[in-house]
Every structure is written in structure tokens, then in C-alpha cells.
Design an enzyme around this catalytic site. Structure first.
Site, PDB file in Angstrom:
ATOM      1  N   ASN A  10      63.617  64.457  76.448  1.00  0.00           N
ATOM      2  CA  ASN A  10      63.814  63.220  75.697  1.00  0.00           C
ATOM      3  C   ASN A  10      64.404  63.593  74.343  1.00  0.00           C
ATOM      4  O   ASN A  10      63.713  64.153  73.498  1.00  0.00           O
ATOM      5  CB  ASN A  10      62.446  62.531  75.532  1.00  0.00           C
ATOM      6  CG  ASN A  10      62.485  61.352  74.562  1.00  0.00           C
ATOM      7  OD1 ASN A  10      63.563  60.871  74.210  1.00  0.00           O
ATOM      8  ND2 ASN A  10      61.311  60.901  74.139  1.00  0.00           N
ATOM      9  N   TRP A  11      65.698  63.288  74.175  1.00  0.00           N
ATOM     10  CA  TRP A  11      66.365  63.697  72.930  1.00  0.00           C
ATOM     11  C   TRP A  11      66.018  62.787  71.756  1.00  0.00           C
ATOM     12  O   TRP A  11      66.402  63.072  70.626  1.00  0.00           O
ATOM     13  CB  TRP A  11      67.878  63.719  73.136  1.00  0.00           C
ATOM     14  CG  TRP A  11      68.359  64.877  73.970  1.00  0.00           C
ATOM     15  CD1 TRP A  11      67.612  65.900  74.472  1.00  0.00           C
ATOM     16  CD2 TRP A  11      69.714  65.132  74.386  1.00  0.00           C
ATOM     17  NE1 TRP A  11      68.401  66.773  75.166  1.00  0.00           N
ATOM     18  CE2 TRP A  11      69.695  66.336  75.134  1.00  0.00           C
ATOM     19  CE3 TRP A  11      70.934  64.469  74.207  1.00  0.00           C
ATOM     20  CZ2 TRP A  11      70.869  66.870  75.699  1.00  0.00           C
ATOM     21  CZ3 TRP A  11      72.092  65.006  74.767  1.00  0.00           C
ATOM     22  CH2 TRP A  11      72.051  66.190  75.496  1.00  0.00           C
ATOM     23  N   LYS A  12      65.347  61.672  72.026  1.00  0.00           N
ATOM     24  CA  LYS A  12      65.022  60.702  70.956  1.00  0.00           C
ATOM     25  C   LYS A  12      66.305  60.368  70.180  1.00  0.00           C
ATOM     26  O   LYS A  12      67.359  60.274  70.795  1.00  0.00           O
ATOM     27  CB  LYS A  12      63.914  61.267  70.065  1.00  0.00           C
ATOM     28  CG  LYS A  12      62.713  61.731  70.900  1.00  0.00           C
ATOM     29  CD  LYS A  12      61.495  62.028  70.101  1.00  0.00           C
ATOM     30  CE  LYS A  12      60.397  62.493  71.058  1.00  0.00           C
ATOM     31  NZ  LYS A  12      59.122  62.686  70.390  1.00  0.00           N
ATOM     32  N   HIS A  96      57.265  54.665  75.861  1.00  0.00           N
ATOM     33  CA  HIS A  96      57.024  55.888  75.074  1.00  0.00           C
ATOM     34  C   HIS A  96      56.163  55.529  73.864  1.00  0.00           C
ATOM     35  O   HIS A  96      56.278  54.438  73.309  1.00  0.00           O
ATOM     36  CB  HIS A  96      58.364  56.485  74.629  1.00  0.00           C
ATOM     37  CG  HIS A  96      58.207  57.820  73.992  1.00  0.00           C
ATOM     38  ND1 HIS A  96      57.867  57.948  72.661  1.00  0.00           N
ATOM     39  CD2 HIS A  96      58.294  59.078  74.480  1.00  0.00           C
ATOM     40  CE1 HIS A  96      57.764  59.238  72.378  1.00  0.00           C
ATOM     41  NE2 HIS A  96      58.010  59.948  73.465  1.00  0.00           N
ATOM     42  N   GLU A  98      56.317  56.248  70.870  1.00  0.00           N
ATOM     43  CA  GLU A  98      57.034  55.811  69.661  1.00  0.00           C
ATOM     44  C   GLU A  98      57.463  54.357  69.794  1.00  0.00           C
ATOM     45  O   GLU A  98      57.499  53.612  68.810  1.00  0.00           O
ATOM     46  CB  GLU A  98      58.234  56.748  69.396  1.00  0.00           C
ATOM     47  CG  GLU A  98      57.746  58.079  68.840  1.00  0.00           C
ATOM     48  CD  GLU A  98      58.584  59.287  69.220  1.00  0.00           C
ATOM     49  OE1 GLU A  98      59.771  59.132  69.586  1.00  0.00           O
ATOM     50  OE2 GLU A  98      58.032  60.410  69.162  1.00  0.00           O
ATOM     51  N   GLU A 170      51.314  61.368  77.780  1.00  0.00           N
ATOM     52  CA  GLU A 170      51.718  61.916  76.492  1.00  0.00           C
ATOM     53  C   GLU A 170      50.689  61.530  75.434  1.00  0.00           C
ATOM     54  O   GLU A 170      50.795  60.454  74.834  1.00  0.00           O
ATOM     55  CB  GLU A 170      53.083  61.357  76.100  1.00  0.00           C
ATOM     56  CG  GLU A 170      54.188  61.709  77.067  1.00  0.00           C
ATOM     57  CD  GLU A 170      55.522  61.855  76.358  1.00  0.00           C
ATOM     58  OE1 GLU A 170      56.096  62.934  76.429  1.00  0.00           O
ATOM     59  OE2 GLU A 170      55.948  60.897  75.707  1.00  0.00           O
ATOM     60  N   GLY A 176      55.278  65.802  68.891  1.00  0.00           N
ATOM     61  CA  GLY A 176      56.002  66.209  67.698  1.00  0.00           C
ATOM     62  C   GLY A 176      55.126  66.853  66.644  1.00  0.00           C
ATOM     63  O   GLY A 176      55.541  67.023  65.497  1.00  0.00           O
ATOM     64  N   SER A 212      54.555  68.386  72.603  1.00  0.00           N
ATOM     65  CA  SER A 212      54.736  69.748  72.094  1.00  0.00           C
ATOM     66  C   SER A 212      54.839  70.802  73.198  1.00  0.00           C
ATOM     67  O   SER A 212      54.310  71.901  73.060  1.00  0.00           O
ATOM     68  CB  SER A 212      53.623  70.091  71.091  1.00  0.00           C
ATOM     69  OG  SER A 212      53.684  69.206  69.983  1.00  0.00           O
ATOM     70  N   GLY A 233      60.215  66.829  74.209  1.00  0.00           N
ATOM     71  CA  GLY A 233      60.967  66.225  73.112  1.00  0.00           C
ATOM     72  C   GLY A 233      61.753  67.297  72.372  1.00  0.00           C
ATOM     73  O   GLY A 233      62.805  67.754  72.823  1.00  0.00           O
ATOM     74  N   GLY A 234      61.204  67.743  71.255  1.00  0.00           N
ATOM     75  CA  GLY A 234      61.902  68.671  70.357  1.00  0.00           C
ATOM     76  C   GLY A 234      62.543  69.862  71.055  1.00  0.00           C
ATOM     77  O   GLY A 234      63.704  70.211  70.777  1.00  0.00           O
TER      78      GLY A 234
HETATM   79  P1  PGA Z   1      57.616  66.630  71.601  1.00  0.00           P
HETATM   80  O1  PGA Z   1      57.887  65.145  72.150  1.00  0.00           O
HETATM   81  O2  PGA Z   1      57.872  67.569  72.762  1.00  0.00           O
HETATM   82  O3  PGA Z   1      58.613  66.813  70.487  1.00  0.00           O
HETATM   83  O4  PGA Z   1      56.210  66.687  71.149  1.00  0.00           O
HETATM   84  C1  PGA Z   1      57.484  64.760  73.445  1.00  0.00           C
HETATM   85  C2  PGA Z   1      57.894  63.328  73.694  1.00  0.00           C
HETATM   86  O5  PGA Z   1      57.784  62.493  72.801  1.00  0.00           O
HETATM   87  O6  PGA Z   1      58.331  62.973  74.817  1.00  0.00           O
END
Ligand code: PGA
Length: 253
Positions: A10-12, A96, A98, A170, A176, A212, A233-234
């Protein structure tokens, strides 16, 4: 039932079209057709560039990070499921954390989006997870079961087969933050979600862990009972680190 592992990125709000092209020039995971299923969720504006840049890796499917539940209309700034499908997306991240916690999405919104995805032939990847406060109050199962139930009700009402549908656990406190759930914590939550899916006869739906995930911890998370994949994510932004995570999946090299 054996489920093919999934490694999703997930590149956000990262990687515009040029960066998406650059990613795919360097993304060369050492996995073959028998390896994990790979999915990437670029920002919608980079989807076309990602699709174009992907040809040498036909096994990477692409998705969008959000859709509106209406097909079209006066919803400035939104995009619809049929538009995402027309543009080449196959998957959609729905719910998600967020979206839920920054943009105020409710379980009801998630349910409407699940239906919209299925009606457009897109597979929703439904995200669930508790906040740190909810974990401290011992409410993990209550929260994730409530979130999953809302999505499953939508799936039932849609009458569509669950093809491609996935669930991602998640925990909000792990996203993050560099804090990862232990494989045991992840397995406990996944076991709860797996029971809910089994009760509906949905044993083929993979349950991904997200929060993470990095190259150094992906292997042990992917080996944990009931963990069928990861949502990254990251660490999915860098082609080498995402490739290393893909290679850590069972069936990867
Ligand atoms: P993260 O994000 O790996 O940066 O913690 C995961 C996500 O939000 O899907």
C-alpha cells in the site's frame, strides 16, 4: 485448505507516476508463478503509469486505495468502483484504518464500498483492526469481529461470489509506528477472523497481517498460524525491500 500467500503493498500518498515507473524498473523479486500473489495499491493518479510499467511482471496485480460507493455523481474529489475497474484496477483497499480514523469512515461506509466493489467486478481487501486504547481495554476481538461482520453482511447481500476478496488485520497501533504485532498476537487475531469466515463458508479468503512489516520480520509473521499474507505500507515503497518481503513468503525463493 491451503491458501496461496499474498504480499500486498500500500503506497498510500507516495509515488506519483514518474516514481511508480521508476519503482517497476527496479522491482525484480526472485519469485516465480508458484510464489506469492503480489498486489500493489499505488495512488490512483499513478495507476496508469504502474499498469504501463508492469508488463514484465504480469503476476503483479494492481488496485486502488479507496472508492466511493456511488457509481457517479456530484462527489468532488472521489472516484467510483466502475471507474477504477475501467482504469485497470483489480482490487480495492476498503476500510483502511487511515480512512476510518483520519477520514471518519464508518462500518456502514465500508459495507457500501464492499458492495460497490463487488458490483463493479473488483475484489475488496477489507481492513480491520483495533486502536491501542481498544487493545488495552481487552476489546480486540469485539472490534475486529464487528468490523468484519459489517463487511460480510455486505458480501452476503451482494450475492456475488467472494472471488479475490481478502481481509487484512491491521492493528492501528502498529501502522507506520515501527511497532509490529508479535506473531502470536497476529495469530490470535487472525484465528478469531478465520473462525468468522469459516462460519460463513468463506475458507478461501486470505487474511493478511499489516502494521510495520519489514524485510527482517516478514518471514516470521508469514509463518505464523492463520497468517496468509502481509499488507505492507512503508517498506513497499522501495523496490528492493518489497522484493525481499515477497521472497520471504512461503513459495518465494
Ligand atoms: P506500515 O503500513 O507498513 O507503514 O506500518 C501498513 C498499512 O497501513 O497498510
Amino acid at each position: 485448505m491451503s491458501i496461496r500467500p499474498v504480499v500486498a503493498g500500500n503506497w498510500k500518498m507516495h509515488h506519483g507516476p514518474a516514481a511508480a515507473r521508476a519503482f517497476f524498473r527496479r522491482f525484480r523479486p526472485d519469485v516465480d508463478d508458484g510464489g506469492p500473489r503480489l498486489l500493489i495499491f499505488p495512488p490512483s493518479l499513478s495507476l496508469a503509469a504502474a499498469l504501463e510499467a508492469r508488463p514484465e511482471l504480469p503476476f503483479v496485480a494492481l488496485g486502488v486505495q479507496n472508492v466511493h460507493w456511488e457509481k457517479e455523481g456530484a462527489f468532488t474529489g472521489e472516484l467510483s468502483a466502475p471507474m477504477a475497474a475501467e482504469a485497470g484496477a483489480e482490487y480495492v483497499l476498503v476500510g483502511h484504518s487511515e480512512r476510518r480514523h483520519v477520514f471518519g469512515e464508518t462500518d456502514g461506509d465500508v459495507a457500501r464500498k464492499v458492495k460497490a466493489c463487488l458490483a463493479a467486478g473488483l475484489a475488496p481487501v477489507v481492513c480491520v483492526g483495533e486502536t491501542l486504547a481498544e487493545r488495552r481495554e481487552g476489546r480486540v476481538d469485539e472490534v475486529i469481529v464487528r468490523q468484519l461482520d459489517a463487511a460480510l453482511a455486505a458480501l452476503r447481500e451482494s450475492g456475488k461470489p467472494p472471488e479475490g476478496v481478502m481481509v487484512a488485520y491491521e492493528p492501528v497501533w502498529a501502522i507506520g509506528t515501527g511497532e509490529t504485532a508479535t506473531p502470536d498476537d497476529a495469530s490470535a487475531a487472525h484465528g478469531t477472523l478465520r473462525e468468522c469466515l469459516s462460519r460463513e463458508g468463506l475458507d478461501e479468503i486470505p487474511i493478511l497481517y499489516g502494521g510495520s512489516v519489514r524485510p527482517h520480520n516478514a518471514g516470521e509473521l508469514l509463518k505464523a498460524p492463520d497468517v496468509n499474507g502481509v499488507l505492507v505500507g512503508g517498506a513497499s515503497l522501495d523496490p528492493e525491500s518489497f522484493a525481499a518481503i515477497a521472497e520471504a513468503a512461503p513459495g518465494g525463493s
